[in-house]
Design a protein around this motif. Structure first.
Motif, short mmCIF file in Angstrom:
data_model
loop_
_atom_site.label_atom_id
_atom_site.label_comp_id
_atom_site.label_asym_id
_atom_site.label_seq_id
_atom_site.Cartn_x
_atom_site.Cartn_y
_atom_site.Cartn_z
N PRO A 45 -28.44 -3.09 -8.44
CA PRO A 45 -28.92 -3.54 -9.75
C PRO A 45 -28.45 -2.59 -10.86
O PRO A 45 -28.24 -1.42 -10.62
N LEU A 46 -28.28 -3.15 -12.03
CA LEU A 46 -27.87 -2.38 -13.21
C LEU A 46 -29.11 -2.06 -14.02
O LEU A 46 -30.01 -2.89 -14.13
N PRO A 47 -29.21 -0.86 -14.60
CA PRO A 47 -30.40 -0.53 -15.37
C PRO A 47 -30.56 -1.38 -16.63
O PRO A 47 -29.59 -1.69 -17.31
N MET A 48 -31.80 -1.75 -16.88
CA MET A 48 -32.19 -2.42 -18.13
C MET A 48 -32.85 -1.36 -19.00
O MET A 48 -33.84 -0.75 -18.59
N LEU A 49 -32.28 -1.13 -20.17
CA LEU A 49 -32.81 -0.13 -21.09
C LEU A 49 -33.31 -0.82 -22.35
O LEU A 49 -33.03 -1.99 -22.60
N PHE A 50 -34.05 -0.06 -23.15
CA PHE A 50 -34.41 -0.53 -24.48
C PHE A 50 -33.68 0.37 -25.47
O PHE A 50 -33.86 1.60 -25.47
N HIS A 52 -30.67 1.44 -25.61
CA HIS A 52 -29.75 2.39 -24.99
C HIS A 52 -30.41 3.73 -24.66
O HIS A 52 -29.71 4.71 -24.42
N GLU A 53 -31.73 3.78 -24.63
CA GLU A 53 -32.47 5.00 -24.28
C GLU A 53 -32.46 5.16 -22.76
O GLU A 53 -33.07 4.37 -22.04
N THR A 54 -31.79 6.19 -22.27
CA THR A 54 -31.58 6.37 -20.83
C THR A 54 -32.72 7.07 -20.11
O THR A 54 -32.78 7.03 -18.89
N VAL A 55 -33.62 7.70 -20.84
CA VAL A 55 -34.68 8.50 -20.21
C VAL A 55 -35.66 7.64 -19.43
O VAL A 55 -36.12 8.02 -18.35
#
Length: 148
Positions: A45-50, A52-55
């Motif tokens: 799975p690919l990360p879903m961010l809000f 572009h915040e990677t933390v």
């Protein structure tokens, strides 16, 4: 305070990129630009961010494919913490509808009137955003899954 009962996950889908359409900076993603990158991510799975915040990822993209129109994504906002719950509520109510890709350019060509034709990209993530650089990069609510 309003007590919202959110499901365990909120399913969304949409186009994170649409081929050959210029974004606000004049860049265009060309058909096939994600092909090599998607092969390296196959089965993960690919990360879903809000924004572009990677933390603190808010979910995962279960399906990421190139089709004739662009980069189609399907995924789940994983509720259960304040940040994801707030974002899920905003998506559910239609206040957040934008998608944006996080990537590294591998190959591109300059365009005569500014911007670039992006021909190979290394896709890192797809974010939910309020204002996408590509106006057609939009999500839609698919369904919600209740907590057991």
């Amino acid at each position: 305070m309003l007590d919202l009962k959110l499901p365990a996950s909120v399913r969304i889908s949409g186009y994170a990129s649409v081929f050959s359409k210029p974004d606000l900076s004049g860049d265009r993603v060309m058909r096939g630009a994600f092909a090599a990158s998607l092969l390296t991510h196959a089965g993960r799975p690919l990360p879903m961010l809000f924004g572009h915040e990677t933390v603190e990822p808010i979910g995962i993209w279960d399906r990421v494919i190139e089709d004739g129109r662009g980069l189609f994504v399907q995924g789940r906002i994983m509720t259960g913490n304040a940040r994801a719950d707030r974002i899920a509520s905003l998506v559910t109510e239609g206040a957040l509808t934008g998608l944006s890709i996080g990537y590294r350019v591998r190959r591109s060509q300059p365009r005569p009137n500014g911007g670039r034709d992006l021909t190979e990209l290394d896709l890192w993530e797809v974010s939910i955003v309020a204002f996408p650089m590509l106006r057609d990069a939009r999500l839609s609510l698919t369904q919600s899954h209740s907590r057991s």
